[in-house]
Design a protein around this motif. Sequence first.
Motif, PDB file in Angstrom:
ATOM      1  N   ILE A  78       0.826  -1.225   0.000  1.00 24.67           N
ATOM      2  CA  ILE A  78       0.000   0.000   0.000  1.00 24.67           C
ATOM      3  C   ILE A  78       0.854   1.266   0.000  1.00 24.67           C
ATOM      4  CG2 ILE A  78      -1.926  -1.173   1.133  1.00 24.67           C
ATOM      5  CD1 ILE A  78      -1.087   0.148   3.751  1.00 24.67           C
ATOM      6  N   GLY A  79       2.139   1.119  -0.320  1.00 27.36           N
ATOM      7  CA  GLY A  79       3.004   2.276  -0.494  1.00 27.36           C
ATOM      8  C   GLY A  79       3.816   2.685   0.710  1.00 27.36           C
ATOM      9  N   ILE A  80       3.722   1.940   1.820  1.00 31.26           N
ATOM     10  CA  ILE A  80       4.514   2.260   3.020  1.00 31.26           C
ATOM     11  C   ILE A  80       5.675   1.270   3.072  1.00 31.26           C
ATOM     12  CG2 ILE A  80       4.490   2.500   5.533  1.00 31.26           C
ATOM     13  CD1 ILE A  80       1.478   2.914   5.362  1.00 31.26           C
ATOM     14  N   ARG A  81       6.851   1.729   2.706  1.00 35.27           N
ATOM     15  CA  ARG A  81       8.007   0.844   2.609  1.00 35.27           C
ATOM     16  C   ARG A  81       8.931   1.058   3.814  1.00 35.27           C
ATOM     17  NH1 ARG A  81       8.115  -1.581  -2.235  1.00 35.27           N
ATOM     18  NH2 ARG A  81       6.817  -0.686  -3.895  1.00 35.27           N
ATOM     19  N   LEU A  82       8.911   0.120   4.722  1.00 37.81           N
ATOM     20  CA  LEU A  82       9.789   0.165   5.897  1.00 37.81           C
ATOM     21  C   LEU A  82      11.035  -0.668   5.627  1.00 37.81           C
ATOM     22  CD1 LEU A  82       7.293  -0.346   8.881  1.00 37.81           C
ATOM     23  CD2 LEU A  82       8.363   1.790   8.147  1.00 37.81           C
ATOM     24  N   PRO A  83      12.213  -0.170   6.001  1.00 28.75           N
ATOM     25  CA  PRO A  83      13.409  -1.013   5.925  1.00 28.75           C
ATOM     26  C   PRO A  83      13.245  -2.238   6.831  1.00 28.75           C
ATOM     27  CG  PRO A  83      13.990   1.294   6.244  1.00 28.75           C
ATOM     28  CD  PRO A  83      12.517   1.195   6.456  1.00 28.75           C
ATOM     29  N   PRO A  84      14.029  -3.289   6.595  1.00 28.94           N
ATOM     30  CA  PRO A  84      13.841  -4.531   7.358  1.00 28.94           C
ATOM     31  C   PRO A  84      13.929  -4.373   8.876  1.00 28.94           C
ATOM     32  CG  PRO A  84      15.199  -4.966   5.438  1.00 28.94           C
ATOM     33  CD  PRO A  84      15.006  -3.473   5.495  1.00 28.94           C
ATOM     34  N   VAL A  85      14.909  -3.603   9.362  1.00 30.83           N
ATOM     35  CA  VAL A  85      15.073  -3.485  10.820  1.00 30.83           C
ATOM     36  C   VAL A  85      13.883  -2.764  11.471  1.00 30.83           C
ATOM     37  CG1 VAL A  85      16.476  -2.478  12.673  1.00 30.83           C
ATOM     38  CG2 VAL A  85      17.584  -3.697  10.781  1.00 30.83           C
ATOM     39  N   PRO A  86      13.450  -1.595  10.970  1.00 32.60           N
ATOM     40  CA  PRO A  86      12.254  -0.984  11.558  1.00 32.60           C
ATOM     41  C   PRO A  86      11.009  -1.861  11.420  1.00 32.60           C
ATOM     42  CG  PRO A  86      13.467   0.644  10.293  1.00 32.60           C
ATOM     43  CD  PRO A  86      14.094  -0.679  10.006  1.00 32.60           C
ATOM     44  N   ALA A  87      10.880  -2.563  10.298  1.00 30.83           N
ATOM     45  CA  ALA A  87       9.713  -3.441  10.110  1.00 30.83           C
ATOM     46  C   ALA A  87       9.722  -4.577  11.131  1.00 30.83           C
ATOM     47  CB  ALA A  87       9.697  -4.000   8.693  1.00 30.83           C
ATOM     48  N   ALA A  88      10.891  -5.174  11.361  1.00 24.45           N
ATOM     49  CA  ALA A  88      10.998  -6.243  12.354  1.00 24.45           C
ATOM     50  C   ALA A  88      10.722  -5.712  13.752  1.00 24.45           C
ATOM     51  CB  ALA A  88      12.386  -6.875  12.296  1.00 24.45           C
ATOM     52  N   THR A  89      11.245  -4.535  14.056  1.00 28.33           N
ATOM     53  CA  THR A  89      11.025  -3.925  15.370  1.00 28.33           C
ATOM     54  C   THR A  89       9.547  -3.651  15.600  1.00 28.33           C
ATOM     55  OG1 THR A  89      13.221  -2.889  15.284  1.00 28.33           O
ATOM     56  CG2 THR A  89      11.632  -1.983  16.852  1.00 28.33           C
ATOM     57  N   ALA A  90       8.900  -3.048  14.610  1.00 28.93           N
ATOM     58  CA  ALA A  90       7.475  -2.738  14.738  1.00 28.93           C
ATOM     59  C   ALA A  90       6.640  -4.013  14.840  1.00 28.93           C
ATOM     60  CB  ALA A  90       7.019  -1.904  13.543  1.00 28.93           C
ATOM     61  N   GLY A  91       6.941  -4.988  13.977  1.00 29.73           N
ATOM     62  CA  GLY A  91       6.165  -6.221  13.985  1.00 29.73           C
ATOM     63  C   GLY A  91       6.265  -6.969  15.306  1.00 29.73           C
ATOM     64  N   LEU A  92       7.487  -7.153  15.808  1.00 30.20           N
ATOM     65  CA  LEU A  92       7.675  -7.867  17.065  1.00 30.20           C
ATOM     66  C   LEU A  92       7.118  -7.068  18.249  1.00 30.20           C
ATOM     67  CD1 LEU A  92      11.269  -9.320  16.554  1.00 30.20           C
ATOM     68  CD2 LEU A  92       9.109 -10.566  16.496  1.00 30.20           C
ATOM     69  N   GLY A  93       7.239  -5.745  18.180  1.00 38.44           N
ATOM     70  CA  GLY A  93       6.702  -4.924  19.259  1.00 38.44           C
ATOM     71  C   GLY A  93       5.194  -4.996  19.352  1.00 38.44           C
ATOM     72  N   ILE A  94       4.530  -4.976  18.208  1.00 32.12           N
ATOM     73  CA  ILE A  94       3.062  -5.062  18.199  1.00 32.12           C
ATOM     74  C   ILE A  94       2.615  -6.427  18.697  1.00 32.12           C
ATOM     75  CG2 ILE A  94       1.027  -5.055  16.709  1.00 32.12           C
ATOM     76  CD1 ILE A  94       2.501  -2.962  14.975  1.00 32.12           C
TER      77      ILE A  94
END
Length: 213
Positions: A78-94
């Motif tokens: 949907i156009g929101i491109r997170l680098p791998p490290v922020p994406a992993a941080t956000a995913g695991l945090g949620i």
Amino acid sequence: MIDLGVVLLILLDGARITVIIALGALVLAIALGFSLASASFLLRSRLVDTLIAIYAGILHTIPSLIWLLLVYFGLAHIGIRLPPVPAATAGLGIIGSAMLVEVFATAFRSVAAKQSEPALALGLSRLLAFRLVIVPNSWRISLPPLGNYALALVKDTTLAAAIAAPELMFQARALVNRTFETGLIYGLAACIYLGVAFILFRLTKRFEQVASQ
């Protein structure tokens, strides 16, 4: 023959990323879990409790790896491109927030059962009693499960390799693919994980000792 020094440097750099992901996810999980538990405790709304239960139930049902892939590739779709490290941080945090919301909610209820009435008898409002009495005392109850969660989170960071986050397991796999020294490299990675877990274990025990004083 492989250069052991270079291998260790690469693995330690991966361990640095592992720690960054774990710490970031821990902070996010605590912030979200505490906020949701606080809203549930203060508002005492069946609707709010239902929404929080649905939120936690969905995250508990979806496997962590699938959730990370959804965060990384789904947001990119949907156009929101997170680098791998922020994406992993956000995913695991949620994901972690779904567990910690119950940890904090249980701690709030435990403290409130013993100290709400004395606090209100002193003339404190419910909000002040929550902020000045319940929250400080609830941290003592929450610290042991928080420590257990933090230790589990270090292991869960290995899932970040699936979205190319250059953490320890990702670097170990890359080295194995280049050198074929499977036992040596994974053995070194395991030792580094043990070292990180031991340091984290000692820190959590220290925090528990300070909080109990």
